[in-house]
Design a protein around this motif. Structure first.
Motif, PDB file in Angstrom:
ATOM      1  N   THR A 127      31.005 -43.439-146.292  1.00 33.32           N
ATOM      2  CA  THR A 127      30.190 -44.632-146.032  1.00 33.32           C
ATOM      3  C   THR A 127      31.013 -45.704-145.333  1.00 33.32           C
ATOM      4  O   THR A 127      30.532 -46.363-144.390  1.00 33.32           O
TER       5      THR A 127
ATOM      6  N   THR B  73      30.146 -46.517-141.526  1.00 35.49           N
ATOM      7  CA  THR B  73      29.707 -47.883-141.200  1.00 35.49           C
ATOM      8  C   THR B  73      30.553 -48.470-140.088  1.00 35.49           C
ATOM      9  O   THR B  73      30.036 -49.087-139.145  1.00 35.49           O
TER      10      THR B  73
ATOM     11  N   ALA C 264      29.530 -46.738-136.888  1.00 35.51           N
ATOM     12  CA  ALA C 264      28.242 -47.200-136.374  1.00 35.51           C
ATOM     13  C   ALA C 264      28.378 -48.557-135.690  1.00 35.51           C
ATOM     14  O   ALA C 264      27.782 -48.799-134.624  1.00 35.51           O
ATOM     15  N   ILE C 265      29.161 -49.454-136.293  1.00 37.11           N
ATOM     16  CA  ILE C 265      29.384 -50.772-135.684  1.00 37.11           C
ATOM     17  C   ILE C 265      30.128 -50.625-134.363  1.00 37.11           C
ATOM     18  O   ILE C 265      29.817 -51.313-133.370  1.00 37.11           O
TER      19      ILE C 265
ATOM     20  N   VAL D 268      26.021 -40.912-142.263  1.00 33.87           N
ATOM     21  CA  VAL D 268      26.078 -42.355-142.495  1.00 33.87           C
ATOM     22  C   VAL D 268      25.875 -43.112-141.189  1.00 33.87           C
ATOM     23  O   VAL D 268      25.151 -44.124-141.147  1.00 33.87           O
TER      24      VAL D 268
ATOM     25  N   VAL E 185      22.979 -45.976-140.582  1.00 32.15           N
ATOM     26  CA  VAL E 185      23.367 -47.383-140.406  1.00 32.15           C
ATOM     27  C   VAL E 185      22.997 -47.901-139.020  1.00 32.15           C
ATOM     28  O   VAL E 185      22.575 -49.059-138.873  1.00 32.15           O
TER      29      VAL E 185
ATOM     30  N   LEU F  26      27.140 -57.295-142.026  1.00 30.64           N
ATOM     31  CA  LEU F  26      27.102 -56.464-143.229  1.00 30.64           C
ATOM     32  C   LEU F  26      25.927 -56.787-144.149  1.00 30.64           C
ATOM     33  O   LEU F  26      25.272 -55.864-144.655  1.00 30.64           O
TER      34      LEU F  26
ATOM     35  N   ILE G 118      22.774 -55.137-142.587  1.00 30.31           N
ATOM     36  CA  ILE G 118      22.693 -53.671-142.559  1.00 30.31           C
ATOM     37  C   ILE G 118      22.914 -53.051-143.937  1.00 30.31           C
ATOM     38  O   ILE G 118      23.051 -51.825-144.045  1.00 30.31           O
ATOM     39  N   THR G 119      22.932 -53.864-144.988  1.00 25.09           N
ATOM     40  CA  THR G 119      23.144 -53.330-146.342  1.00 25.09           C
ATOM     41  C   THR G 119      22.166 -52.219-146.716  1.00 25.09           C
ATOM     42  O   THR G 119      22.570 -51.208-147.305  1.00 25.09           O
TER      43      THR G 119
ATOM     44  N   ILE H 128      23.426 -49.101-145.202  1.00 23.12           N
ATOM     45  CA  ILE H 128      24.657 -48.644-145.852  1.00 23.12           C
ATOM     46  C   ILE H 128      24.329 -47.915-147.150  1.00 23.12           C
ATOM     47  O   ILE H 128      24.878 -46.848-147.440  1.00 23.12           O
TER      48      ILE H 128
ATOM     49  N   GLY I  30      22.856 -44.553-146.308  1.00 22.42           N
ATOM     50  CA  GLY I  30      23.901 -43.614-145.913  1.00 22.42           C
ATOM     51  C   GLY I  30      24.693 -43.108-147.101  1.00 22.42           C
ATOM     52  O   GLY I  30      25.030 -41.919-147.182  1.00 22.42           O
TER      53      GLY I  30
END
Length: 270
Positions: A76, A80, A83-84, A145, A149, A180, A183-184, A187, A190
């Motif tokens: 995760t 994450t 993904a960012i 994940v 995300v 963050l 997008i929780t 997350i 994922g």
């Protein structure tokens, strides 16, 4: 007036019956004192008693849970960040290339992935066991994940970041206070997907498991090869119920985080 059922509703009902009937059949006979998968004799907890009296099997259950939690948590974090990073890429060709490479790992056959990891670990000298299984589970969970995300990042309005910059926020504050929190839900999605995939994975784990270490999926396969035992039914029933609890937990957590996300969005627009 008589209520008419739509063909789509009937179709979905048939699909769910086909999917869940074997599971409920397995669960039903886990309480059969006759010890067979037919001719139900009488209700008993005998097979569950045998299951919890098996110390080796309980250690395998613990190994499976530890592997699942560790791999889900680590994947995760990595997923994450990945993904960012993909979201920040401006060139469409490069972004599509990165997404294609990510998706290849998802659609690739588990047998190919498992065999590849087996060759890799053998070549670099990693002993098959806890470490090899953990690394393999992290590897196939990270792309999942990323997929969970990235949509949350893409639906986030650029005006949120622009407003944060106008208010003097640096990159660290933008990441921790804007991106963050928004997008929780992705997350959490994922994490739970990675956790579920790790718990029920067999093909990849079968290749990278060494002597003296096993997970539930591999152990159930080994037990099934030795003959039909309703202890397998009891173990599978508990695993299924645990998965259901995970889904219910994810539902309530995502519902709460979505509500918080909407509040956050309203606050940001103000």
């Amino acid at each position: 007036m008589k209520r008419k059922f739509k063909p789509s509703t009937i179709y979905l009902a048939i699909v769910f019956v086909i999917l869940y009937a074997p599971i409920f059949y397995l669960m039903y006979y886990s309480f059969n004192s006759g010890g067979k998968m037919y001719a139900f004799d009488r209700f008993t907890w005998e097979w569950y008693g045998e299951l919890f009296a098996d110390t080796r099997l309980l250690i395998i259950v613990l190994n499976t849970i530890i592997i699942a939690l560790l791999s889900a948590a680590i994947s995760t974090i990595i997923g994450t960040i990945g993904a960012i990073a993909v979201w920040y890429v401006k060139q469409n060709k490069m972004k599509n290339l990165l997404l294609s490479l990510n998706n290849i790992l998802i659609v690739s056959p588990d047998v190919v992935i498992g065999a590849s990891f087996l060759i890799l670990f053998t070549f670099i000298g990693i002993q098959l066991g806890f470490t090899s299984v953990l690394l393999a589970h992290i590897a196939f969970s990270v792309p999942i994940v990323v997929i969970m995300v990235l949509p949350k990042l893409q639906e986030m309005s650029p005006s949120l970041i622009a407003a944060a910059k106008d208010l003097g926020a640096n990159n660290y504050h933008i990441l921790t206070k804007v991106i963050l929190p928004y997008i929780t839900p992705g997350i959490f999605a994922g994490f739970f997907m990675a956790l579920t995939y790790s718990l029920d994975d067999f093909a990849v784990t079968f290749f990278v498991t060494g002597n003296g270490f096993s997970t539930l999926s591999v152990e159930i396969y080994s037990m099934a090869r030795q003959g039909v035992s309703l202890t397998i039914n009891a173990l599978s029933t508990i695993l299924f119920l645990f998965t259901v609890l995970l889904v219910i937990g994810y539902y309530f957590i995502s519902k709460r985080t979505n509500a918080n996300g909407r509040m956050f969005g309203l606050g940001a627009r103000k």
